[in-house]
Design an enzyme around this catalytic site. Structure first.
Site, PDB file in Angstrom:
ATOM      1  CG  ASP A 163      -2.008   1.044   1.182  1.00 53.15           C
ATOM      2  OD1 ASP A 163      -2.931   0.991   0.368  1.00 53.15           O
ATOM      3  OD2 ASP A 163      -1.876   1.970   2.019  1.00 53.15           O
ATOM      4  CE1 TYR A 275      -4.277   7.562   0.005  1.00 52.76           C
ATOM      5  CE2 TYR A 275      -4.068   7.763   2.383  1.00 52.76           C
ATOM      6  CZ  TYR A 275      -4.250   6.978   1.256  1.00 52.76           C
ATOM      7  OH  TYR A 275      -4.393   5.620   1.383  1.00 52.76           O
ATOM      8  CG  HIS A 332      -5.655  -3.018  -0.362  1.00 55.28           C
ATOM      9  ND1 HIS A 332      -5.008  -2.542  -1.475  1.00 55.28           N
ATOM     10  CD2 HIS A 332      -5.169  -2.306   0.703  1.00 55.28           C
ATOM     11  CE1 HIS A 332      -4.171  -1.572  -1.113  1.00 55.28           C
ATOM     12  NE2 HIS A 332      -4.252  -1.416   0.197  1.00 55.28           N
TER      13      HIS A 332
END
Length: 352
Positions: A163, A275, A332
């Site tokens: 990730d 982010y 994921h």
């Protein structure tokens, strides 16, 4: 500010505002339906979950990095004289995401799983909060990896990542080929592939809505903390994103993850700022023509609810020595969802 940057910034904020409006309505309705106290409340967690101190996972340690001055926490398993396997976690996780790999590879490697900056017991740079996003740029994150390798007493490593840790690992390996002997990345594409795929596949663009939503101040933190960090529960145990294998993430595992974001001096903001920095640092880094020089293994759970399998296509153009292993039925969170399969792929590939 260039015209191109102004246009990019306006587009990002327009999309972020749209998703912010949608989520504000959704959050308001949830607060009305389930009650404001439930929405804004989360449990105090003064007691540390026992699984975080399981001696079978390794020993806890700390190093202070030179450039940032931040104290990094890590868990290490295996003898110090063995080669280094450095494991970088994603969002919203911590070092504990690598519990299965810490036990599996300790006989062959010095396996080290740190909390990345702003996570868990690793310090968060100041200023904190929304305005601290510049301290989470890719340049800062990759420099942390460089100094971690040195502080641990090594000159190179086998780099394993998932990730957001994988995004850092790709960038770090491209720009520091002498420090990575082998690269293993899980459910995160090469950055050049992600940039291209996101702009040409609306289905992936739609799945990436949260990346735009996270650009807003305060509101993402309120959503993440709502209903006692229900977002973490849904991420790991929910139907859309959660692990597909029954029992892959136990209630104690969830408590361990939630504890890392509720213990004194910690918050979810550090992870969200990854982010924010990625979108606000314009222009984005160009990866055209760049190559990963070391042997690379990409492991991908094909039931990822956030990132499509199509993101793996074409990676060999940037990675000459490339191996792809799909894990059927895995989410994921592939290294936690199917640890035996993932460890088997890793072991076989590392022997080669």
């Amino acid at each position: 500010m260039s015209l191109n940057r102004i246009i990019q910034t306006a587009m990002v904020w327009s999309i972020a505002s749209f998703y912010g409006s949608v989520m504000l309505v959704t959050m308001t309705l949830s607060a009305i339906r389930r009650g404001p106290r439930a929405f804004f409340g989360y449990k105090s967690r003064p007691d540390r979950p026992k699984c975080l101190d399981d001696p079978d996972l390794g020993t806890h340690g700390y190093v202070r990095l030179k450039t940032s001055g931040l104290r990094f926490h890590y868990v290490a398993a295996g003898e110090p004289q063995k080669p280094l396997m450095l494991c970088l976690h994603g969002f919203p996780e911590c070092w504990y995401s690598w519990r299965h790999q810490l036990k599996e590879f300790r006989n062959s490697y010095r396996v080290v799983a740190p909390d990345l900056r702003g996570y868990g017991e690793t310090e968060s740079p100041q200023p904190s909060g929304y305005h601290g996003w510049p301290n989470f740029s890719m340049a800062h994150l990759t420099n942390d990896v460089r100094e971690l390798i040195e502080a641990l007493g090594y000159s190179s490593c086998t780099l394993v990542a998932h990730d957001w840790g994988g995004a850092v690992a790709w960038d770090f390996t491209i720009n520091n080929p002498d420090l990575v002997d082998k690269l293993i990345v899980m459910n995160i594409p090469h950055p050049a592939m992600f940039q291209k795929y996101l702009s040409t596949h609306f289905s992936q663009f739609r799945k990436s809505w949260y990346m735009f939503f996270f650009q807003l101040p305060w509101l993402p933190e309120i959503l993440c903390r709502s209903f006692d960090f229900e977002l973490i529960t849904d991420a790991f145990q929910g139907k859309e994103m959660g692990c597909r294998r029954s029992g892959a993430i136990t209630d104690e595992d969830l408590e361990a993850l939630k504890y890392t974001f509720t213990r004194p001096g910690t918050s979810i903001t550090g992870g969200i700022n990854y982010y924010r920095a990625a979108f606000k640092t314009f222009p984005p880094r160009s990866y055209k023509g760049t190559k990963v020089q070391c042997p690379t293994l990409l492991i991908w759970g094909d039931q990822d609810g956030a990132l499509e399998v199509g993101l793996t296509e074409g990676t060999d153009r940037f990675v000459p020595d490339f191996t792809l292993k799909l894990v059927p039925g895995a989410s994921h969170w592939v290294q936690q969802d199917q640890p035996q399969v993932v460890n088997g792929h890793m072991r076989e590939w590392l022997k080669e």
